[in-house]
Design a protein around this motif. Structure first.
Motif, PDB file in Angstrom:
ATOM      1  N   SER A   1       0.807  -1.216   0.000  1.00 54.51           N
ATOM      2  CA  SER A   1       0.000   0.000   0.000  1.00 54.51           C
ATOM      3  C   SER A   1       0.839   1.265   0.000  1.00 54.51           C
ATOM      4  O   SER A   1       0.326   2.354  -0.212  1.00 54.51           O
ATOM      5  CB  SER A   1      -0.908   0.008   1.237  1.00 54.51           C
ATOM      6  OG  SER A   1      -0.132   0.019   2.425  1.00 54.51           O
ATOM      7  N   GLY A   2       2.156   1.137   0.246  1.00 54.25           N
ATOM      8  CA  GLY A   2       3.029   2.306   0.326  1.00 54.25           C
ATOM      9  C   GLY A   2       3.304   2.744   1.754  1.00 54.25           C
ATOM     10  O   GLY A   2       4.170   3.592   1.986  1.00 54.25           O
ATOM     11  N   HIS A   3       2.573   2.173   2.730  1.00 52.91           N
ATOM     12  CA  HIS A   3       2.824   2.501   4.128  1.00 52.91           C
ATOM     13  C   HIS A   3       4.127   1.840   4.593  1.00 52.91           C
ATOM     14  O   HIS A   3       4.481   0.748   4.132  1.00 52.91           O
ATOM     15  CB  HIS A   3       1.675   2.029   5.016  1.00 52.91           C
ATOM     16  CG  HIS A   3       0.350   2.641   4.650  1.00 52.91           C
ATOM     17  ND1 HIS A   3       0.246   3.819   3.957  1.00 52.91           N
ATOM     18  CD2 HIS A   3      -0.927   2.226   4.890  1.00 52.91           C
ATOM     19  CE1 HIS A   3      -1.025   4.115   3.788  1.00 52.91           C
ATOM     20  NE2 HIS A   3      -1.759   3.149   4.330  1.00 52.91           N
ATOM     21  N   CYS A   4       4.833   2.486   5.511  1.00 52.37           N
ATOM     22  CA  CYS A   4       6.080   1.959   6.069  1.00 52.37           C
ATOM     23  C   CYS A   4       5.875   1.648   7.548  1.00 52.37           C
ATOM     24  O   CYS A   4       5.241   2.417   8.275  1.00 52.37           O
ATOM     25  CB  CYS A   4       7.214   2.973   5.897  1.00 52.37           C
ATOM     26  SG  CYS A   4       7.565   3.377   4.171  1.00 52.37           S
ATOM     27  N   TYR A   5       6.442   0.541   7.992  1.00 54.56           N
ATOM     28  CA  TYR A   5       6.350   0.117   9.386  1.00 54.56           C
ATOM     29  C   TYR A   5       7.753  -0.217   9.880  1.00 54.56           C
ATOM     30  O   TYR A   5       8.533  -0.880   9.188  1.00 54.56           O
ATOM     31  CB  TYR A   5       5.431  -1.112   9.522  1.00 54.56           C
ATOM     32  CG  TYR A   5       4.051  -0.881   8.966  1.00 54.56           C
ATOM     33  CD1 TYR A   5       3.090  -0.216   9.706  1.00 54.56           C
ATOM     34  CD2 TYR A   5       3.708  -1.321   7.681  1.00 54.56           C
ATOM     35  CE1 TYR A   5       1.818   0.008   9.195  1.00 54.56           C
ATOM     36  CE2 TYR A   5       2.448  -1.094   7.156  1.00 54.56           C
ATOM     37  CZ  TYR A   5       1.502  -0.432   7.926  1.00 54.56           C
ATOM     38  OH  TYR A   5       0.254  -0.213   7.418  1.00 54.56           O
ATOM     39  N   PHE A   6       8.068   0.243  11.083  1.00 53.52           N
ATOM     40  CA  PHE A   6       9.379  -0.025  11.659  1.00 53.52           C
ATOM     41  C   PHE A   6       9.330   0.291  13.154  1.00 53.52           C
ATOM     42  O   PHE A   6       8.296   0.702  13.691  1.00 53.52           O
ATOM     43  CB  PHE A   6      10.466   0.829  10.963  1.00 53.52           C
ATOM     44  CG  PHE A   6      10.201   2.300  10.986  1.00 53.52           C
ATOM     45  CD1 PHE A   6       9.374   2.888  10.046  1.00 53.52           C
ATOM     46  CD2 PHE A   6      10.776   3.099  11.948  1.00 53.52           C
ATOM     47  CE1 PHE A   6       9.120   4.247  10.056  1.00 53.52           C
ATOM     48  CE2 PHE A   6      10.520   4.468  11.981  1.00 53.52           C
ATOM     49  CZ  PHE A   6       9.698   5.032  11.035  1.00 53.52           C
ATOM     50  N   THR A   7      10.443   0.079  13.805  1.00 54.88           N
ATOM     51  CA  THR A   7      10.593   0.393  15.228  1.00 54.88           C
ATOM     52  C   THR A   7      11.765   1.354  15.381  1.00 54.88           C
ATOM     53  O   THR A   7      12.803   1.183  14.735  1.00 54.88           O
ATOM     54  CB  THR A   7      10.836  -0.884  16.045  1.00 54.88           C
ATOM     55  OG1 THR A   7       9.708  -1.764  15.879  1.00 54.88           O
ATOM     56  CG2 THR A   7      11.025  -0.568  17.516  1.00 54.88           C
ATOM     57  N   ILE A   8      11.592   2.374  16.204  1.00 59.56           N
ATOM     58  CA  ILE A   8      12.669   3.304  16.529  1.00 59.56           C
ATOM     59  C   ILE A   8      13.126   2.969  17.945  1.00 59.56           C
ATOM     60  O   ILE A   8      12.302   2.775  18.845  1.00 59.56           O
ATOM     61  CB  ILE A   8      12.184   4.776  16.417  1.00 59.56           C
ATOM     62  CG1 ILE A   8      13.348   5.725  16.529  1.00 59.56           C
ATOM     63  CG2 ILE A   8      11.099   5.093  17.408  1.00 59.56           C
ATOM     64  CD1 ILE A   8      14.153   5.837  15.260  1.00 59.56           C
ATOM     65  N   LYS A   9      14.438   2.862  18.142  1.00 59.50           N
ATOM     66  CA  LYS A   9      14.917   2.394  19.451  1.00 59.50           C
ATOM     67  C   LYS A   9      16.228   3.087  19.807  1.00 59.50           C
ATOM     68  O   LYS A   9      16.914   3.687  18.963  1.00 59.50           O
ATOM     69  CB  LYS A   9      15.121   0.885  19.427  1.00 59.50           C
ATOM     70  CG  LYS A   9      16.287   0.436  18.534  1.00 59.50           C
ATOM     71  CD  LYS A   9      16.544  -1.048  18.663  1.00 59.50           C
ATOM     72  CE  LYS A   9      17.788  -1.464  17.842  1.00 59.50           C
ATOM     73  NZ  LYS A   9      18.099  -2.882  18.006  1.00 59.50           N
TER      74      LYS A   9
END
Length: 440
Positions: free
Chosen positions: A44-52
């Motif tokens: 869909s073009g959405h980005c998912y990640f974790t910031i740590k």
């Protein structure tokens, strides 16, 4: 158990929304720096990640419209600075950061200064929404502080001339970038404050022959830029002076994702200079303008719902995995339905065949009865026809008289003595001659 001290019993969804509202009121907008891990981009073009970092981590979602503005490709292990809004993803009850902008780390010192000053002024109540005033619906005059050579001036003037050409605008020029910019803006604001209080002030007016117009609202604007370009708007003295404005003040600095201390101190933050001008220039059809604003809010809400639904769809897509099992189940179900359909068609054909046979038998019986009735009628008609046969009359001793042309003779007046006539009997004909005629 003391009911007065018993904790409230929450619905799970209601508790998630309450936590989200608390996060919105307490933290947003928020900037955070950390290392990317688990970065993925959905179809869909959405980005998912974790910031740590070494002490913690936060799940992040960057929707397609924000991801399209990235000027680099994020990778795991990369140190970045994010700006966005904290919220709760209610489907899982997870804390997540909706990222509106991302850039590689490198401006950390300025961010630390920004956050320290933001925390200090917020604690002093300079950002308190209770002290912020609503904008005048139809201001008598508009004060404007910006650089005369900036594109923001052109954008603001164009918007004001298009929407409210009858409202006078007073421009007090000021530097909006550089070491002297904060002092220059403070001086310009002080002049406009004097006009707002009813005093005279010098400023650029469209028509210098007109008396100074009272200033009912002030616009502090400039275009977008880096954090260094906008740093003058994070000046503490400028922030305290903005809070002292005698009239509502709108800060329209940078792009939609740019935030400065001046934005938090102003009565209202506009995402762009043009938007700031539009906020104080309600058209003559005020209620039409209100409807437009409601339409924009509805569009934002719908887009937000779209984003949430897309996010849930991405989650379901990740959980689906290989679809071979689903395909096999659907094939089995399809075969079962095909067998039921075949059996149903055969049963229907048998019923139709039985119905056809019954109709044929009924039709044969109907035709037979019809033929019998017609035969009987034909016999009766033949009998009546035989009874009308003239030969039967001749057998009783009568004769049929005709002239030589074969025309029947039924009256005496049709012949004269000496005429030849012909008499038809049962076994032949006799040629006769009329000797005499008598009338009855």
């Amino acid at each position: 158990m003391n009911l007065a001290t018993a904790p409230r019993i929450w619905e799970v969804g209601a508790l998630c929304r309450a936590i989200a509202d608390a996060l919105e009121a307490r933290f947003n907008p928020v900037a955070v720096r950390g290392e990317i891990t688990g970065f993925s981009r959905a179809s869909s073009g959405h980005c998912y990640f974790t910031i740590k970092d070494g002490q913690g981590q936060i799940r992040c979602a960057m929707f397609r419209r924000a991801a399209l503005l990235l000027d680099f490709s994020p990778r795991d292990g990369e140190l970045v600075e994010l700006r966005g809004r904290l919220g709760v993803y209610e489907a899982r009850g997870d804390l997540q950061l909706i990222v509106e902008s991302m850039q590689r780390a490198g401006q950390g010192a300025l961010f630390e200064q920004f956050l320290r000053l933001k925390t200090q002024l917020e604690a002093e109540g300079l950002f308190d929404s209770a002290r912020k005033r609503p904008l005048p619906l139809m201001p008598r005059g508009i004060g404007l502080v910006t650089s005369p050579g900036a594109a923001a001036l052109h954008d603001v003037v164009t918007a004001l001339r298009r929407r409210v050409p009858h409202i006078p605008v007073t421009l007090v020029p000021a530097l909006v970038q550089g070491a002297s910019a904060a002092a220059s803006m403070r001086s310009a604001l002080s002049k406009l404050y004097a006009m707002a209080d009813g005093g005279g002030a010098s400023g650029a007016r469209p028509n210098a022959s007109l008396p100074p117009a009272p200033v009912d609202v002030i616009l502090l604007v400039r275009g977008g830029g880096s954090i260094e370009d906008l740093w003058a708007f994070n000046d503490e003295h400028l922030a305290r002076l903005i809070v002292q404005s005698p009239v509502p003040l709108i800060c329209g600095v940078g792009h939609e994702t740019d935030f400065t201390i001046a934005d938090f101190c102003a009565d209202l933050r506009a995402p762009t200079p043009t938007a700031a001008a539009e906020l104080v220039s309600q058209p003559r059809a005020v209620w039409l303008g209100a409807i437009d604003l409601l339409g924009e809010r509805l569009s934002d809400a719908v887009q937000s719902q779209f984003d949430v639904r897309h996010q849930r769809l991405d989650l379901v897509t990740q959980r689906l995995g290989r679809p071979s099992g689903l395909v096999a189940r659907q094939q089995t179900r399809l075969a079962r339905l095909a067998e039921r359909l075949r059996h149903s068609v055969l049963l229907k054909m048998q019923r139709l065949a039985q119905r056809q046979q019954a109709l044929e038998a009924e039709m044969n019986q109907t035709h037979q009865r019809h033929f019998t009735r017609q035969a009987e009628r034909l016999e009766r008609s033949a009998l009546r026809l035989q009874l009308l046969d003239p030969k039967l009359v001749l057998q009783r001793g009568y004769a049929l008289l005709t002239d030589v042309q074969g025309q029947p003779i039924t009256q005496v007046a049709q012949v004269r003595p000496g005429d030849a006539v012909r008499a038809a009997l049962t076994d032949g004909e006799i040629d006769l001659e009329v000797a005499q005629r008598r009338l009855l």
